[in-house]
Design a protein around this motif. Sequence first.
Motif, mmCIF file in Angstrom:
data_model
loop_
_atom_site.group_PDB
_atom_site.id
_atom_site.type_symbol
_atom_site.label_atom_id
_atom_site.label_comp_id
_atom_site.label_asym_id
_atom_site.label_seq_id
_atom_site.Cartn_x
_atom_site.Cartn_y
_atom_site.Cartn_z
ATOM 1 N N ALA A 189 -4.355 3.294 11.829
ATOM 2 C CA ALA A 189 -3.160 3.970 11.328
ATOM 3 C C ALA A 189 -3.506 5.384 10.845
ATOM 4 O O ALA A 189 -2.793 6.350 11.143
ATOM 5 C CB ALA A 189 -2.544 3.157 10.185
ATOM 6 N N LEU A 190 -4.607 5.501 10.121
ATOM 7 C CA LEU A 190 -4.980 6.818 9.599
ATOM 8 C C LEU A 190 -5.404 7.743 10.744
ATOM 9 O O LEU A 190 -5.077 8.937 10.730
ATOM 10 C CB LEU A 190 -6.094 6.684 8.558
ATOM 11 C CG LEU A 190 -6.412 7.938 7.754
ATOM 12 C CD1 LEU A 190 -5.177 8.466 7.012
ATOM 13 C CD2 LEU A 190 -7.530 7.679 6.747
ATOM 14 N N ALA A 191 -6.099 7.189 11.734
ATOM 15 C CA ALA A 191 -6.492 8.009 12.884
ATOM 16 C C ALA A 191 -5.253 8.599 13.564
ATOM 17 O O ALA A 191 -5.233 9.785 13.914
ATOM 18 C CB ALA A 191 -7.313 7.178 13.875
ATOM 19 N N LYS B 50 2.742 4.627 6.819
ATOM 20 C CA LYS B 50 4.195 4.535 6.965
ATOM 21 C C LYS B 50 4.591 3.078 7.208
ATOM 22 O O LYS B 50 3.764 2.273 7.649
ATOM 23 C CB LYS B 50 4.627 5.405 8.149
ATOM 24 C CG LYS B 50 4.298 6.867 7.918
ATOM 25 C CD LYS B 50 4.659 7.742 9.110
ATOM 26 C CE LYS B 50 3.535 7.793 10.110
ATOM 27 N NZ LYS B 50 3.761 8.779 11.192
ATOM 28 N N ALA B 51 5.856 2.765 6.946
ATOM 29 C CA ALA B 51 6.339 1.386 7.123
ATOM 30 C C ALA B 51 6.085 0.916 8.557
ATOM 31 O O ALA B 51 5.759 -0.248 8.794
ATOM 32 C CB ALA B 51 7.820 1.303 6.773
ATOM 33 N N SER B 52 6.209 1.833 9.513
ATOM 34 C CA SER B 52 6.017 1.457 10.915
ATOM 35 C C SER B 52 4.564 1.083 11.214
ATOM 36 O O SER B 52 4.260 0.560 12.284
ATOM 37 C CB SER B 52 6.431 2.617 11.821
ATOM 38 O OG SER B 52 5.615 3.752 11.561
ATOM 39 N N GLN B 53 3.645 1.366 10.272
ATOM 40 C CA GLN B 53 2.221 1.098 10.515
ATOM 41 C C GLN B 53 1.729 -0.189 9.841
ATOM 42 O O GLN B 53 0.538 -0.517 9.935
ATOM 43 C CB GLN B 53 1.385 2.294 10.030
ATOM 44 C CG GLN B 53 1.674 3.555 10.839
ATOM 45 C CD GLN B 53 0.893 4.754 10.358
ATOM 46 O OE1 GLN B 53 0.835 5.027 9.157
ATOM 47 N NE2 GLN B 53 0.290 5.480 11.287
ATOM 48 N N ILE B 54 2.625 -0.908 9.196
ATOM 49 C CA ILE B 54 2.223 -2.160 8.530
ATOM 50 C C ILE B 54 1.623 -3.108 9.565
ATOM 51 O O ILE B 54 2.173 -3.296 10.648
ATOM 52 C CB ILE B 54 3.435 -2.795 7.809
ATOM 53 C CG1 ILE B 54 3.802 -1.948 6.583
ATOM 54 C CG2 ILE B 54 3.139 -4.230 7.375
ATOM 55 C CD1 ILE B 54 5.101 -2.342 5.917
ATOM 56 N N GLY B 55 0.482 -3.670 9.234
ATOM 57 C CA GLY B 55 -0.191 -4.610 10.137
ATOM 58 C C GLY B 55 -1.320 -3.980 10.937
ATOM 59 O O GLY B 55 -2.204 -4.691 11.414
ATOM 60 N N ASN C 233 0.817 -1.230 0.000
ATOM 61 C CA ASN C 233 0.000 0.000 0.000
ATOM 62 C C ASN C 233 0.841 1.267 0.000
ATOM 63 O O ASN C 233 0.354 2.348 -0.313
ATOM 64 C CB ASN C 233 -0.883 0.076 1.258
ATOM 65 C CG ASN C 233 -1.848 -1.077 1.411
ATOM 66 O OD1 ASN C 233 -2.142 -1.467 2.532
ATOM 67 N ND2 ASN C 233 -2.337 -1.623 0.317
ATOM 68 N N LEU C 234 2.132 1.133 0.395
ATOM 69 C CA LEU C 234 2.902 2.338 0.719
ATOM 70 C C LEU C 234 3.223 3.208 -0.498
ATOM 71 O O LEU C 234 3.571 4.374 -0.349
ATOM 72 C CB LEU C 234 4.205 1.959 1.446
ATOM 73 C CG LEU C 234 4.008 1.212 2.780
ATOM 74 C CD1 LEU C 234 5.355 0.983 3.445
ATOM 75 C CD2 LEU C 234 3.082 1.963 3.722
#
Lengths: 204, 64
Positions: free
Chosen positions: A76-78, A65-70, A58-59
């Motif tokens: 993540a958007l919030a 961001k990569a740190s939000q994968i999973g 998706n990135l």
Amino acid sequence: MQLALEARHGKALQQRFSQAVVAVCGLGGLGSNIAIALARAGLGKLILIDFDRVDITNLHRQQYKASQIGLYKTEALAENLKEISPYIQLECHSERITEENLEELLRGAEIICEAFDDAEAKAMLTNAVLERLPDAYLVAASGMAGLGSGNAIRSRRITKRFYLCGDGHSQVEEGSGLFAPRVMLCGAQQALLVLRLLAGLEEA
Amino acid sequence: MLKINGESLDLAGKSLAEYLAGTDYDPKRIAVERNGEIVPKALYAETLLADGDSIEIVSFVGGG
């Protein structure tokens, strides 16, 4: 923060934005960009709906961001939106929108952004909103894949409550994927339409 | 005569469902506007096209 926005948008317009409730259905390339643009404009409340989690694929076009994968895309958007607009109200639903739950999930939204990836889901949401939510506006999107000219990404009014953005035909297929700037242009057209509708600038 | 997506056609009396069946449109991917209002999906078969109608068929493509 409110005063800073009032100084830039004018008090009356900013008050209108800060009272608005807008739903974003699908938080991918379109939806994540729409939500960020609306949060920056100082919208009062966003209803964020997506069943999916952030994936490495998706990135390249979505605002994660990569740190939000999973993480769920809603979570993540919030996080990202709260860093942009700390006082925004967010209502997150990490589930699939269906014909059955749609009225409940979209309750209270005056404008609904269709930001799905799948063509059948786009048509389902469009028909259901226009048939069953007679007071809401729908801002949908179709056709933003590939590297065609950005000038072909336009917005138009189909009915009094139905607006459509995109070039109308560029679909995702083998050899023609989605590229961040063209998807962002389409999402930006959708977000701008939301602000124009709230400002009363679109034809009644 | 009536207009569908800007094209003048002589289809008065035909139902919307009959017209769509003769086209390449995928019924699962479309929304139909007639004279400024959405046509509910359940009413395609009983919606009769009439002279002077202005119809737009929006056919969604994938990507987002």
